[in-house]
Design a protein around this motif. Structure first.
Motif, PDB file in Angstrom:
ATOM      1  N   ALA A 192       0.867  -1.178   0.000  1.00  0.00           N
ATOM      2  CA  ALA A 192       0.000   0.000   0.000  1.00  0.00           C
ATOM      3  C   ALA A 192       0.903   1.227   0.000  1.00  0.00           C
ATOM      4  CB  ALA A 192      -0.915   0.006   1.226  1.00  0.00           C
ATOM      5  N   ILE A 193       0.399   2.328  -0.545  1.00  0.00           N
ATOM      6  CA  ILE A 193       1.193   3.563  -0.575  1.00  0.00           C
ATOM      7  C   ILE A 193       0.292   4.757  -0.297  1.00  0.00           C
ATOM      8  CG2 ILE A 193       0.971   3.951  -3.069  1.00  0.00           C
ATOM      9  CD1 ILE A 193       3.943   4.906  -2.978  1.00  0.00           C
ATOM     10  N   LYS A 211       5.958  13.640   1.007  1.00  0.00           N
ATOM     11  CA  LYS A 211       6.448  12.336   1.450  1.00  0.00           C
ATOM     12  C   LYS A 211       5.497  11.243   0.979  1.00  0.00           C
ATOM     13  CE  LYS A 211       9.011  13.826   5.563  1.00  0.00           C
ATOM     14  NZ  LYS A 211       9.229  13.612   7.011  1.00  0.00           N
ATOM     15  N   TYR A 212       6.090  10.118   0.584  1.00  0.00           N
ATOM     16  CA  TYR A 212       5.333   8.923   0.232  1.00  0.00           C
ATOM     17  C   TYR A 212       5.696   7.825   1.225  1.00  0.00           C
ATOM     18  CZ  TYR A 212       4.320  11.171  -4.240  1.00  0.00           C
ATOM     19  OH  TYR A 212       3.889  12.048  -5.210  1.00  0.00           O
ATOM     20  N   TYR A 213       4.690   7.039   1.612  1.00  0.00           N
ATOM     21  CA  TYR A 213       4.900   5.981   2.598  1.00  0.00           C
ATOM     22  C   TYR A 213       4.502   4.640   1.967  1.00  0.00           C
ATOM     23  CZ  TYR A 213       4.850  10.076   5.648  1.00  0.00           C
ATOM     24  OH  TYR A 213       5.088  11.310   6.213  1.00  0.00           O
ATOM     25  N   LEU A 214       5.504   3.786   1.738  1.00  0.00           N
ATOM     26  CA  LEU A 214       5.265   2.463   1.169  1.00  0.00           C
ATOM     27  C   LEU A 214       5.308   1.433   2.288  1.00  0.00           C
ATOM     28  CD1 LEU A 214       5.008   0.675  -1.460  1.00  0.00           C
ATOM     29  CD2 LEU A 214       7.508   0.425  -1.315  1.00  0.00           C
ATOM     30  N   SER A 215       4.303   0.557   2.349  1.00  0.00           N
ATOM     31  CA  SER A 215       4.278  -0.483   3.383  1.00  0.00           C
ATOM     32  C   SER A 215       3.719  -1.772   2.798  1.00  0.00           C
ATOM     33  CB  SER A 215       3.426  -0.037   4.573  1.00  0.00           C
ATOM     34  OG  SER A 215       2.082   0.197   4.176  1.00  0.00           O
ATOM     35  N   ILE A 248       8.146  -4.354   4.848  1.00  0.00           N
ATOM     36  CA  ILE A 248       8.738  -3.056   4.515  1.00  0.00           C
ATOM     37  C   ILE A 248       7.851  -1.913   4.970  1.00  0.00           C
ATOM     38  CG2 ILE A 248       9.469  -1.550   2.614  1.00  0.00           C
ATOM     39  CD1 ILE A 248      10.009  -4.110   0.985  1.00  0.00           C
ATOM     40  N   LYS A 249       8.474  -0.929   5.608  1.00  0.00           N
ATOM     41  CA  LYS A 249       7.863   0.376   5.847  1.00  0.00           C
ATOM     42  C   LYS A 249       8.916   1.398   5.462  1.00  0.00           C
ATOM     43  CE  LYS A 249       4.585  -0.774   9.546  1.00  0.00           C
ATOM     44  NZ  LYS A 249       4.176  -0.498  10.947  1.00  0.00           N
ATOM     45  N   ARG A 250       8.718   2.025   4.302  1.00  0.00           N
ATOM     46  CA  ARG A 250       9.741   2.915   3.750  1.00  0.00           C
ATOM     47  C   ARG A 250       9.156   4.299   3.491  1.00  0.00           C
ATOM     48  NH1 ARG A 250      12.659  -0.239  -0.394  1.00  0.00           N
ATOM     49  NH2 ARG A 250      13.609  -1.026   1.517  1.00  0.00           N
TER      50      ARG A 250
END
Length: 381
Positions: A162-163, A181-185, A223-225
């Motif tokens: 999800a982003i 900011k973008y949050y990829l998880s 992943i949490k980036r």
């Protein structure tokens, strides 16, 4: 002493005699999948059980390198069953990178040591430890064969992700920057090449990426980036909606992730109006947030410029340190830290620290875990 023989430290072993095949142990090598897609997570388990109970025995397994796959150790567990009888289980996380039939091959070594050889390490004080003499046997094992299927569509990611995005403001001046900011998880293959924004016409882009969480599991990488961008333009521009194509092996479906679109309004500003001759703000109603925004934008610009010129393919040093060393700081036990060091820092000359952590794990050392961790961080920073 015999009760503790199963805890003999691996770093105290060295090869004494190399011999051919021998019936010292039984073993099994299995994978949880045989037909997979490219970049689909596969768990491989190898279990060795001591069969010959004459001596102490130690098992070593090393995957052979290949461009056809990426592989990483998940866990290694040794259990002492009885006198001269133990079993060791290795678990690996693997991602196939090429289609077709690929073989996953390993080097399996059995090290055997007599009671007399083991007893030598207990002679003398802590600074007079003896090395164990072992008889080493390299065992040829049949590789695992995987059938790797190609993906039917071109995708950006493989897994379940999800982003989301968050922007500071859509109104900036010509000396400021749009900060987003973008949050990829999610869980899946960790594709380091993925980035939410590649280019925007007429806009200078500075970026950095940092991992809030990165952990290998049998399902893939958790992943949490966070991707941070500073976008600088002289006129109005648009941050487009990002379309990210993903394949989920778990759900066997293709899907698309979409981000929000943002219209950025850029207002012109005359530098002469920012400061008067006495270097005070002009007028009582001057907004200090404007000066703060300009200062931040200039800092971002300078940092981005240096990154682009000096290390164009590397993230900012600060984020790189945060990404690389957070796993060390988060390790809570000697065993967990050993795995982290073996997985991520093999080339950092940390063998001595692994030895000390093994001694600590088996209660053969009086050093403090936090002190060892601090020494490691000082060494590799």
């Amino acid at each position: 002493m015999k009760k503790n023989l199963g805890k003999i430290l691996l770093f105290l072993i060295f090869p004494f005699v190399l011999s051919a095949n021998t019936d010292l142990a039984t073993y099994s090598l299995v994978s949880n999948k045989k037909n997979v897609y490219i970049k689909e997570a596969v768990e491989i388990t190898f279990t060795a059980v001591q069969k010959d109970h004459t001596d102490e025995m130690f098992f070593f397994l090393e995957p052979k390198k290949s461009d056809s796959y990426a592989i990483q150790l998940l866990d290694k567990d040794t259990k002492k069953i009885s006198y001269h009888n133990q079993t060791t289980t290795f678990k690996y996380l693997l991602f196939p990178l090429k289609e077709g039939d690929i073989d996953i091959d390993f080097d399996f070594t059995i090290k055997a040591a007599s009671d007399d050889a083991v007893a030598q390490i207990y002679m003398g004080g802590r600074n007079n430890v003896k090395w164990i003499e072992t008889t080493d046997t390299n065992v040829k094992i049949k590789p695992i064969r995987l059938h790797v299927k190609p993906l039917k569509e071109d995708v950006d990611l493989v897994g379940d992700f999800a982003i989301t995005s968050k922007i500071h403001s859509t109104n900036v001046n010509s000396y400021g920057s749009a900060n987003i900011k973008y949050y990829l998880s999610g869980t899946g293959y960790d594709d380091k090449k993925f980035t939410p924004i590649k280019s925007i016409e007429g806009v200078t882009i500075f970026s950095e990426a940092a991992d809030e969480h990165l952990k290998s599991t049998k399902e893939g990488y958790e992943i949490k980036r966070e991707f941070s961008y500073a976008l600088v333009g002289k006129k109005d521009f648009k941050i487009p909606s990002i379309q990210i194509k993903v394949y989920s092996p778990k759900q066997n479906r293709y899907y698309t992730l979409s981000t929000k679109e943002y219209d950025i309004k850029v207002s012109a500003i005359d530098p002469k109006t920012l400061l008067d001759d006495k270097e005070y703000p002009e007028g009582k109603s001057y907004d200090f947030s404007t000066l703060k925004e300009i200062t931040i934008a200039l800092l971002i610009f300078f940092a981005g410029f240096m990154t682009a010129k000096v290390t164009p393919n590397i993230q900012f040093k600060k984020s790189l340190k945060k990404e690389k060393f957070k796993d060390i700081k988060d390790a809570k036990t000697p065993k967990e830290l050993i795995l982290v060091l073996l997985q991520n820092y093999k080339n950092r000359s940390i063998e001595a620290y692994i030895n000390e952590l093994e001694r600590l794990e088996y209660k053969e050392s009086d050093k403090n875990f936090k002190e060892i961790k601090t020494e490691i961080l000082k060494k590799i920073m």
